[in-house]
Design a protein around this motif. Structure first.
Motif, mmCIF file in Angstrom:
data_model
loop_
_atom_site.group_PDB
_atom_site.id
_atom_site.type_symbol
_atom_site.label_atom_id
_atom_site.label_comp_id
_atom_site.label_asym_id
_atom_site.label_seq_id
_atom_site.Cartn_x
_atom_site.Cartn_y
_atom_site.Cartn_z
ATOM 1 N N GLN A 371 0.859 -1.185 0.000
ATOM 2 C CA GLN A 371 0.000 0.000 0.000
ATOM 3 C C GLN A 371 0.893 1.231 0.000
ATOM 4 N N LEU A 397 0.870 1.522 -10.756
ATOM 5 C CA LEU A 397 0.511 0.262 -10.107
ATOM 6 C C LEU A 397 1.069 -0.899 -10.905
ATOM 7 N N MET A 398 1.645 -1.883 -10.207
ATOM 8 C CA MET A 398 2.135 -3.087 -10.862
ATOM 9 C C MET A 398 1.494 -4.273 -10.174
ATOM 10 N N GLY A 399 0.443 -4.792 -10.772
ATOM 11 C CA GLY A 399 -0.280 -5.901 -10.162
ATOM 12 C C GLY A 399 -1.595 -5.423 -9.584
ATOM 13 N N ASP A 400 -2.501 -6.366 -9.332
ATOM 14 C CA ASP A 400 -3.836 -5.965 -8.894
ATOM 15 C C ASP A 400 -4.075 -6.268 -7.423
ATOM 16 N N GLN A 401 -3.012 -6.501 -6.665
ATOM 17 C CA GLN A 401 -3.167 -6.766 -5.237
ATOM 18 C C GLN A 401 -2.702 -5.583 -4.402
ATOM 19 N N CYS A 402 -2.230 -4.529 -5.076
ATOM 20 C CA CYS A 402 -1.652 -3.424 -4.318
ATOM 21 C C CYS A 402 -2.588 -2.222 -4.340
ATOM 22 N N GLY A 403 -2.250 -1.211 -3.571
ATOM 23 C CA GLY A 403 -3.075 -0.014 -3.532
ATOM 24 C C GLY A 403 -2.236 1.240 -3.699
ATOM 25 N N ALA A 404 -2.800 2.232 -4.379
ATOM 26 C CA ALA A 404 -2.123 3.522 -4.530
ATOM 27 C C ALA A 404 -3.106 4.598 -4.125
ATOM 28 N N HIS A 405 -2.686 5.476 -3.232
ATOM 29 C CA HIS A 405 -3.625 6.446 -2.673
ATOM 30 C C HIS A 405 -3.029 7.842 -2.701
ATOM 31 N N THR A 425 -3.055 8.277 -12.050
ATOM 32 C CA THR A 425 -2.732 6.898 -11.696
ATOM 33 C C THR A 425 -2.662 6.102 -12.983
ATOM 34 N N LYS A 427 -0.845 2.324 -14.988
ATOM 35 C CA LYS A 427 -0.143 1.067 -14.787
ATOM 36 C C LYS A 427 0.898 0.944 -15.892
#
Lengths: 483, 435, 256
Positions: A371, A397-405, A425, A427
């Motif tokens: 995160q 973002l790299m991958g779909d399990q992470c979060g960017a806020h 944002t 990818k």
């Protein structure tokens, strides 16, 4: 160690090449925190009464303060009684920082392995280094040469002994003891750190650098850095940090204070690579740091550049208080999180003086299950006529399990101010990777090319040697993130 | 411990001069059976008792000082009081429902024959005659974070229900007026349910005279492919407190376009939560706040993308004069499954006075990687170069300023599809600038 | 019509104009040429009343009235027009609406009736045809997203609609291709009349092939160093500004 073994080790460590432990005899205070521990630290450092009083006041304030919970990070409560607040290699106790020849060979080897030579005129010629090993400064290079120009660059403990008037004048003026929970804790128990004073009109002829190393087990590191650039002075300062791999979390709660007088410039760069824990989030450093610069004088400038690639949790907001008219604040940041890392980082730009300007460029890269949050405040106070801010915060973002806020706070109390905030944002797209692959570039290289492009605006702010290092570090950290 | 016992221990459980909980309990006992919603109201009272009214230590409430509000006493109007008919200016359609002090007023309302499958009626009437249409009432997920929603739930006595059956298009604009008289507290409740493929639009006017408290809650449920437009003119009195809440949920392919122009209130706050719950849903939120001396206009928006292929736009503008404050706190939250989301958020502020203060918090929380999200915030004064350019063409300074302010607000107006309201608002902006 | 006497002016406390004398009579076209940084644009901005441009000495009379006292819009209503070197983009303000507001402000000042929407539209459409501007531009916000050439055309369109007594063209030719340049020249030539005057500020002679001036002035370092007939422009084209002690295209101030 051969290069081959080293790189194998790197693979096994998930990219963390600095996770080894140095075997030195340590002088460690037993875990626990109370007024006696504060007194003990102060006594070990033979501090004057005023500093002990200052520490005790901070300690009492800390006891009353709630743990901050607003950041976008999650961790079990820290048991402050289970931490040891002082650890020092035995051989360095007593006479203060050793001369370069007297350093424990084990420690010297440690820094060699970290790529930080404590020998002058070698690889990083032209960079003066203060090496902090757990709670104490073990060596400072190039001191003589700097002293010729009146520049003071030494460990904090030494500054307290040799230049008490300067320390007393500025300590706590930018980050007061009660500023926040971790700053209060640091004020009570800080052990060492670096002190820099650049006299009027002097342009510091080389990069100054501090290298922080946590080695001992169950200890926290609480260093304190104070940099004062007098009128017209210039200094560029760099800090680096690593720690061994351990399964327990370790606390690092530092405070950095910068003061820039009229026409002075301070450039502060950080390459942070504390141990981030393993793939499953076990272990790693809690990096809870308060960094703030005061642009006290007219036309002064403070520029923060940070490349944050390590720590289990990063909680830091290097900030600028723009008090002098026409002063300038800058914040350039790359924060990379992977595996289970959590970062909540950003800046505060407080515009007080007229025609003050600030720029914020933040690049967050999230991979794995991590995160990554940008949190920033731009405040324009009523007296800040003509203030300008431009902020740009981009997330990758790299991958779909992470979060960017992204959590920007914009507060404007002067109509002549111009504030602009932009954020995007994105990818790393398959199309981009494919395009580069059709031109003969491997997928991994393509990713690092794209990521480096993404971070370019920040890397160009780093001193040259370190820009190269930062780039390499990022590539290393990204290994295995593609997919 | 029973609710009674708890209150005895703390006589002013919410720390307010008005005994909100006592009033709510008395009401719960007195309401006619169809309007009781016992479980719902008890839940709301429980939330209020447990959490109290918000304070500034809570992140989303740190922008508002509620002490002034707590000290106020507001009457519960048992029946609507007479109001000035001028408060209805601008509502001249054939379908108009007017509530005064939270009560439906037939004499000010106009009902017309509606197509089959369309219900537009006072809430109390629907509760008595067609209670099955109220199944969605109060079906709000996390309202505990919104104490003023709970306060409404505990206290509402009437409102408006809009229900459009699947595939039905209602051409007539539904006009709703929420009016308040001096010293009262009103808790009107709006429930809008559009079934799959339905289409409707609402124009809502919020006005009043003097000092009062307005606490409307609007729930919007859009079925698959439904299309809905809702324009709110928050034109409350400058001595009023307004805490409004809107909860909207969109099924797949639904489109919602919510416009809110805010002019009134000593404090005028809206908490809006919108969830894109079905694939391909599309939401547009447009706001325009004109804040004058002494006012705080405070908008808190959360747009949650729960599933893939959603699109949302938030554009809020503030024009500030005098010692005023405009707060925009907008959050886009993209859940892990919400791939291919396209979400944008903009807040722009124009400061016309030295003492004016703008705060913008455009926030992104993103848990999916293949998304297009962007946000921006700007704060500034009128562009001096543009002003000079206009003046060099012979346009006077005041008019040139008005032109630029109108241009700044223009994109909001362009989004309104009702030419009559566009003109009325343009005139209001001019008058506001001169006042 | 325009009478400038011993005009000194400064920007940000730096003196740019150092004693300008210039008389323009009705019906005349004057050209001011000079190297970059010579003060040509400053003169245009002083005449139009741009904030930040301060006349420190001398006077500027327009039909006998002192211009320097007037607000920019008052100057425009008196019949002055400045075609900007860099026309500003004004997002959200409709071009047509803006023009109408300007035309009616001028008409009202002259005691004429305001044009109704239809008459106005007809007039603008006719003028838009003259400057070969697509009508769609009228519906767009002022200058927003216009190319450099389109912005300059929009300036000329405004000029032909507002029908000023004196038009000042500040480097309107810069960055234009030959077709756009002709449009600008045609616009000016169509407006030429015994009652109207023009002040054309340019760095190059080529615009003056199409708008033949009555008088050419050479400005260097904030003063007019020479005035003459149209042939002076041709001389400059051949010899540059070196005659006046300057390297080609450069003023002393620009070099500093």
């Amino acid at each position: 160690m051969s290069a081959e073994t080293e790189s194998l080790e790197r693979l096994a460590d998930g990219g963390y090449a600095y996770g080894f432990v140095t075997d030195v005899e340590q002088d460690t205070v037993p875990p626990g925190l109370n007024e006696d521990v504060v007194r003990l630290i102060s006594a070990k450092k033979e501090e004057p009464q005023w500093l002990l009083d200052w520490r005790l006041e901070a300690f009492r304030a800390w006891q009353q303060m709630p743990v901050p919970d607003w950041a976008n990070v999650h961790y079990p409560p820290i048991d402050y009684q289970a931490i040891s607040y002082y650890a020092a290699p035995k051989k360095s106790i007593g006479e203060g920082p050793a001369s370069l020849e007297d350093i424990d060979p084990e420690i010297k080897k440690t820094y060699d392995r970290l790529g930080i030579p404590l020998v002058e005129q070698e690889f990083l010629a032209g960079v003066a280094v203060d090496a902090v090993f757990d709670s104490v400064s073990v060596a400072t290079s190039y001191r003589g040469k700097l002293a010729e120009q009146g520049i003071i660059f030494c460990s904090f403990s030494e500054a307290v002994r040799e230049h008490p008037e300067l320390v007393r004048q500025y300590l706590g003026t930018v980050v007061p003891t009660r500023d926040n929970y971790y700053a209060a804790l640091n004020s009570a128990v800080f052990s060492d750190g670096s002190f820099v004073y650049i006299p009027k009109g002097v342009r510091c002829p080389m990069e100054l650098s501090t290298y922080f190393r946590i080695n001992a087990k169950n200890t926290g590191q609480f260093e304190r850095t104070l940099i004062v650039a007098d009128a017209g002075a210039y200094v560029s300062y760099l800090e680096g940090c690593t720690a061994p791999m351990r399964d327990e979390n370790q606390l690092h709660a530092a405070v950095v204070e910068l003061v820039a007088m009229d026409d002075a410039t301070i450039k502060y760069s950080t390459v942070q690579n504390w141990y981030p824990g393993d793939k499953d989030g076990k272990g790693g450093i809690y990096n809870f740091v308060t960094k703030r610069g005061l642009c006290k004088g007219a036309r002064s400038k403070i520029s923060w550049t940070q490349v944050e690639t390590g720590s289990a949790i990063t909680w830091k907001y290097p900030s600028c208080v723009l008090r002098g008219d026409d002063s300038v604040g800058e914040f350039y940041s790359v924060a990379l999180t992977r595996d289970c890392m959590q970062a909540d980082t950003g800046t505060k730009m407080i515009h007080m003086g007229k025609n003050t300007r600030s720029t914020i460029v933040s690049k967050g890269i999230s991979a794995g299950r991590s995160q990554n949050a940008y949190r920033g405040l731009v405040r324009i106070l009523p007296g800040a006529d003509g203030a300008r801010n431009y902020s740009q915060c981009d997330s990758l973002l790299m991958g779909d399990q992470c979060g960017a806020h992204t959590f920007p706070y914009v507060e404007v109390q002067n109509p002549s101010a111009q504030v602009e905030h932009e954020a995007t944002t994105s990818k790393v797209s398959d199309d981009q990777i494919f395009y580069l692959q059709t031109r003969g570039i491997s997928a991994e290289d393509a990713v690092s090319l794209i990521v480096n492009g993404f971070c370019k605006e920040v890397f160009k702010e780093l001193p040259m040697e370190f820009a190269v290092e930062a780039q390499k570090l990022l590539e290393l950290k990204l290994e295995g993130s593609v997919g | 411990m029973s609710d009674d016992a708890k209150r005895a221990a703390a006589p002013d459980a919410l720390g307010c001069a008005t005994d909100w909980l006592g009033r709510a309990e008395a009401l719960a006992a007195a309401l006619p059976a169809p309007l009781r919603f016992d479980e719902l109201r008890a839940g709301a009272r429980g939330e209020l008792l447990q959490r109290g009214l918000p304070n500034r230590r809570q992140e989303v409430w740190r922008t508002v000082d509620l002490n002034g509000f707590r000290a106020q006493e507001f009457a519960a109007a048992a029946a609507p009081r007479p109001v000035d008919a001028a408060l209805l200016d601008g509502l001249d359609g054939a379908l108009r429902l007017v509530l005064v002090d939270g009560h439906y007023v037939p004499s000010l309302s106009r009902r017309t024959a509606l197509p089959a499958g369309v219900t537009v009626a006072p809430l109390a009437e629907v509760a008595a005659e067609r209670p099955q249409l109220l199944a969605a009432l109060g079906d709000v997920p996390a309202w505990n974070a919104e104490p003023f929603s709970a306060l409404n739930t505990a206290n509402f006595t009437d409102g408006v229900v809009v229900h459009v059956a699947a595939g039905v298009q209602l051409d007539e604009t539904i006009e709703i007026a929420l009016l308040s008289s001096e010293d009262t507290a009103a808790h009107p409740r709006l429930l809008v349910v559009l079934e799959a493929g339905a289409n409707a639009r609402v124009t809502e006017l919020q006005r009043g005279r003097g000092r009062y408290f307005s606490n409307p809650v609007t729930e919007i449920r859009l079925g698959e492919g439904a299309q809905y437009r809702h324009f709110v003119l928050q034109d409350e009195s400058r001595s009023a407190w307004q805490f409004a809440s809107v909860h909207a949920e969109l099924a797949a392919g639904a489109q919602a376009s919510l416009h809110r122009c805010m002019l009134g209130g000593l404090i005028g706050r809206v908490d809006l939560t919108l969830t894109l719950a079905g694939a391909g849903a599309n939401a547009t939120l447009e706001g325009l706040a004109l804040a004058a001396d002494g006012q705080l206009l405070d908008s808190h928006l959360t747009v949650r993308h729960a599933v893939a292929h959603g699109e949302s736009r938030q554009t809020f503008r503030g024009v500030l004069k005098g010692k005023s404050r405009h707060v925009f706190d907008g959050l886009i939250r993209v859940e892990q499954d919400a791939q291919k989301t396209d979400a944008q958020q903009q807040c722009r502020n124009l400061l016309l006075a030295r003492m004016a203060q703008a705060q913008a918090m455009p926030r992104l929380e993103i848990f999916a990687d293949d998304v297009k999200c962007a946000h921006g915030a700007t704060v500034g004064e009128l562009d001096e170069t543009a002003l000079f350019y206009l003046r060099s063409r012979g346009i006077g300074e005041a008019e040139a300023k008005a032109l630029l302010v109108r241009a700044f607000a223009g994109e909001f107006l362009d989004g309104l599809d009702d030419a009559g309201w566009r003109e009325r608002l343009e005139a209001r902006i001019d008058a506001w600038l001169e006042a | 019509m325009l009478e400038i006497k011993n005009l000194h002016a400064s920007v940000d406390g730096r003196e740019i104009l150092r004693g300008i004398d210039l008389v323009i009579r009705p019906g005349e076209v004057h050209a001011i040429m000079g190297p970059n940084g010579s003060g040509k644009s400053t003169l245009a901005n002083i005449i139009a009343g741009r904030p930040g441009y301060e006349a420190t000495a001398g006077e500027v009379l327009f039909d006998g009235k002192s211009l320097l006292e007037l607000a920019p819009e008052e100057r425009a209503r008196e019949g002055l027009f400045l075609a900007f070197q860099y026309p500003v983009e004004i997002p959200g303000v409709n071009n047509l609406y803006f023009l109408k507001a300007a035309v009616n402000a001028v008409r009202k000042h002259r005691g004429e009736e305001e044009l109704d929407a239809l008459d106005f539209l007809e007039k603008v459409q006719q003028r838009a045809g003259l400057v070969k501007m697509d009508e769609s531009f009228l519906k767009r916000p002022v200058n927003e997203g216009f190319s450099g050439g389109e912005k300059k055309r929009n300036e000329i369109l405004q000029m032909t609609v507002l029908e000023p007594k004196l038009a000042v063209l500040d480097e309107t030719d810069s960055g234009l291709d030959i077709d756009a340049l002709k449009v600008v020249a045609d616009g000016v030539n169509a407006l030429r009349s015994p009652e109207r005057a023009f002040l054309v500020i340019t760095h190059y002679q080529r615009l003056l092939d199409h708008i033949v001036p009555d008088v050419v002035h050479v400005m260097v370092d904030g003063v007019i160093v020479r005035s003459g007939g149209p042939q002076l422009a041709l001389e400059l084209e051949e010899q540059g500004y070196s005659l006046y002690g300057r390297a080609e295209g450069e003023s002393r101030r620009a070099q500093a």
